[in-house]
Design a protein around this motif. Structure first.
Motif, PDB file in Angstrom:
ATOM      1  N   LEU A   1       0.815  -1.217   0.000  1.00  0.00           N
ATOM      2  CA  LEU A   1       0.000   0.000   0.000  1.00  0.00           C
ATOM      3  C   LEU A   1       0.848   1.266   0.000  1.00  0.00           C
ATOM      4  O   LEU A   1       0.342   2.349  -0.302  1.00  0.00           O
ATOM      5  CB  LEU A   1      -0.929   0.005   1.219  1.00  0.00           C
ATOM      6  CG  LEU A   1      -1.922  -1.171   1.298  1.00  0.00           C
ATOM      7  CD1 LEU A   1      -2.732  -1.084   2.569  1.00  0.00           C
ATOM      8  CD2 LEU A   1      -2.823  -1.194   0.073  1.00  0.00           C
ATOM      9  N   ALA A   2       2.139   1.124   0.337  1.00  0.00           N
ATOM     10  CA  ALA A   2       3.009   2.300   0.323  1.00  0.00           C
ATOM     11  C   ALA A   2       3.399   2.700  -1.092  1.00  0.00           C
ATOM     12  O   ALA A   2       3.907   3.801  -1.298  1.00  0.00           O
ATOM     13  CB  ALA A   2       4.269   2.027   1.147  1.00  0.00           C
ATOM     14  N   LEU A   3       3.154   1.835  -2.047  1.00  0.00           N
ATOM     15  CA  LEU A   3       3.502   2.129  -3.437  1.00  0.00           C
ATOM     16  C   LEU A   3       2.397   2.942  -4.094  1.00  0.00           C
ATOM     17  O   LEU A   3       1.232   2.929  -3.675  1.00  0.00           O
ATOM     18  CB  LEU A   3       3.707   0.828  -4.219  1.00  0.00           C
ATOM     19  CG  LEU A   3       4.864  -0.064  -3.767  1.00  0.00           C
ATOM     20  CD1 LEU A   3       4.830  -1.371  -4.546  1.00  0.00           C
ATOM     21  CD2 LEU A   3       6.193   0.622  -3.972  1.00  0.00           C
ATOM     22  N   SER A   4       2.768   3.619  -5.160  1.00  0.00           N
ATOM     23  CA  SER A   4       1.784   4.334  -5.974  1.00  0.00           C
ATOM     24  C   SER A   4       0.957   3.325  -6.770  1.00  0.00           C
ATOM     25  O   SER A   4       1.378   2.181  -6.971  1.00  0.00           O
ATOM     26  CB  SER A   4       2.497   5.308  -6.916  1.00  0.00           C
ATOM     27  OG  SER A   4       3.423   4.611  -7.731  1.00  0.00           O
ATOM     28  N   PRO A   5      -0.232   3.720  -7.247  1.00  0.00           N
ATOM     29  CA  PRO A   5      -1.077   2.756  -7.972  1.00  0.00           C
ATOM     30  C   PRO A   5      -0.413   2.155  -9.202  1.00  0.00           C
ATOM     31  O   PRO A   5      -0.635   0.978  -9.507  1.00  0.00           O
ATOM     32  CB  PRO A   5      -2.305   3.591  -8.340  1.00  0.00           C
ATOM     33  CG  PRO A   5      -2.353   4.679  -7.328  1.00  0.00           C
ATOM     34  CD  PRO A   5      -0.927   4.998  -7.016  1.00  0.00           C
ATOM     35  N   ASP A   6       0.395   2.941  -9.912  1.00  0.00           N
ATOM     36  CA  ASP A   6       1.028   2.395 -11.102  1.00  0.00           C
ATOM     37  C   ASP A   6       2.056   1.323 -10.762  1.00  0.00           C
ATOM     38  O   ASP A   6       2.152   0.302 -11.451  1.00  0.00           O
ATOM     39  CB  ASP A   6       1.666   3.523 -11.916  1.00  0.00           C
ATOM     40  CG  ASP A   6       2.642   4.333 -11.084  1.00  0.00           C
ATOM     41  OD1 ASP A   6       2.594   4.222  -9.842  1.00  0.00           O
ATOM     42  OD2 ASP A   6       3.449   5.087 -11.667  1.00  0.00           O
ATOM     43  N   LEU A   7       2.812   1.522  -9.683  1.00  0.00           N
ATOM     44  CA  LEU A   7       3.780   0.500  -9.277  1.00  0.00           C
ATOM     45  C   LEU A   7       3.089  -0.732  -8.703  1.00  0.00           C
ATOM     46  O   LEU A   7       3.573  -1.861  -8.872  1.00  0.00           O
ATOM     47  CB  LEU A   7       4.754   1.084  -8.256  1.00  0.00           C
ATOM     48  CG  LEU A   7       5.727   2.146  -8.772  1.00  0.00           C
ATOM     49  CD1 LEU A   7       6.658   2.599  -7.660  1.00  0.00           C
ATOM     50  CD2 LEU A   7       6.530   1.623  -9.956  1.00  0.00           C
ATOM     51  N   GLN A   8       1.975  -0.548  -8.019  1.00  0.00           N
ATOM     52  CA  GLN A   8       1.229  -1.698  -7.509  1.00  0.00           C
ATOM     53  C   GLN A   8       0.731  -2.578  -8.650  1.00  0.00           C
ATOM     54  O   GLN A   8       0.868  -3.809  -8.613  1.00  0.00           O
ATOM     55  CB  GLN A   8       0.049  -1.217  -6.664  1.00  0.00           C
ATOM     56  CG  GLN A   8       0.430  -0.560  -5.354  1.00  0.00           C
ATOM     57  CD  GLN A   8      -0.787  -0.131  -4.556  1.00  0.00           C
ATOM     58  OE1 GLN A   8      -1.912  -0.587  -4.806  1.00  0.00           O
ATOM     59  NE2 GLN A   8      -0.590   0.763  -3.598  1.00  0.00           N
ATOM     60  N   ALA A   9       0.156  -1.945  -9.664  1.00  0.00           N
ATOM     61  CA  ALA A   9      -0.316  -2.721 -10.817  1.00  0.00           C
ATOM     62  C   ALA A   9       0.851  -3.304 -11.603  1.00  0.00           C
ATOM     63  O   ALA A   9       0.741  -4.413 -12.160  1.00  0.00           O
ATOM     64  CB  ALA A   9      -1.172  -1.836 -11.717  1.00  0.00           C
TER      65      ALA A   9
END
Length: 224
Positions: free
Chosen positions: A71-79
């Motif tokens: 959850l600490a990552l940005s949405p683009d890095l999570q995906a």
């Protein structure tokens, strides 16, 4: 001969793309700190990847730390995490299927037809893996460029394109090229088989025609 060379070329290019995909997934150089305006601390470089972030000081010492939470990552890095893992699995699966469908591999039943389907499957998997890899690489690059030119974003938070993104584009291109080669090879094999199975028309020779004519005339003379 040409078909074997195409298979070897496709396998080599696909292998390069697969290795590149694995490297891009693990590399931390997705986002690199930008030295602009007041951010001129050139002796410290910040790298942000999918799994960890690193701080490199004066090209001598580097410290890396794994992210505490997704959850600490940005949405683009999570995906991108999920997509790159999927692309890695697909590229490895395509490489193994391509090896199994190589011309030198022996198949038990209907070898040509089975190998054609296997090669086509490998080509489609290579293309799919390349397309899956392009999505996170282009997404992250677009986010970096948008934030870089966004005046609202703080200067210290602006990033530049890292080496992993360029390697990701090259690896995706290799995967798509390998898939296109295997698909073209399968198409050529289908045309060769269709030409090989077409039976030539049988025309009676001149001697057979004379022989039949003699028999018919001789049989008629018996009744006279």
């Amino acid at each position: 001969m040409v078909g074997g060379a195409l298979q070897i070329a496709g396998l080599l290019i696909g292998g390069i793309g697969m290795i590149g995909t694995f490297a891009v997934t693990g590399m931390p150089q997705w986002r690199v700190s930008a030295f602009i305006e007041n951010n001129i601390i050139v002796f410290e470089t910040i790298w942000e990847g999918l799994w960890m972030h690193c701080i490199r000081q004066a090209n001598i010492r580097m410290q890396c730390k794994v992210y505490d939470s997704v959850l600490a990552l940005s949405p683009d890095l999570q995906a991108s995490r999920g997509l790159m893992c999927a692309g890695s699995v697909l590229s490895f699966l395509a490489f193994m299927v391509a090896i199994f469908g190589m011309k030198c591999t022996q198949c038990a039943q209907s070898p040509w037809q089975a190998k054609g389907y296997i090669i086509l499957t490998a080509g489609l998997l290579f293309i799919l893996s390349g397309a899956v890899e392009l999505i996170p690489v282009c997404w992250v690059a677009n986010t970096i460029i948008s934030d870089f030119y966004n005046p609202v974003v703080n200067v210290a938070q602006k990033r530049e394109l890292g080496e992993a993104l360029y390697l990701g584009w090259a690896a995706a291109f290799c995967l798509i090229a390998a898939g296109a080669i295997f698909c073209c090879f399968c198409r050529c094999c289908e045309k060769t088989r269709s030409y090989g199975y077409s039976a030539p028309a049988h025309y009676p020779t001149h001697s057979q025609h004379l022989h039949r004519k003699t028999e018919s005339s001789y049989s008629k003379s018996q009744y006279v």
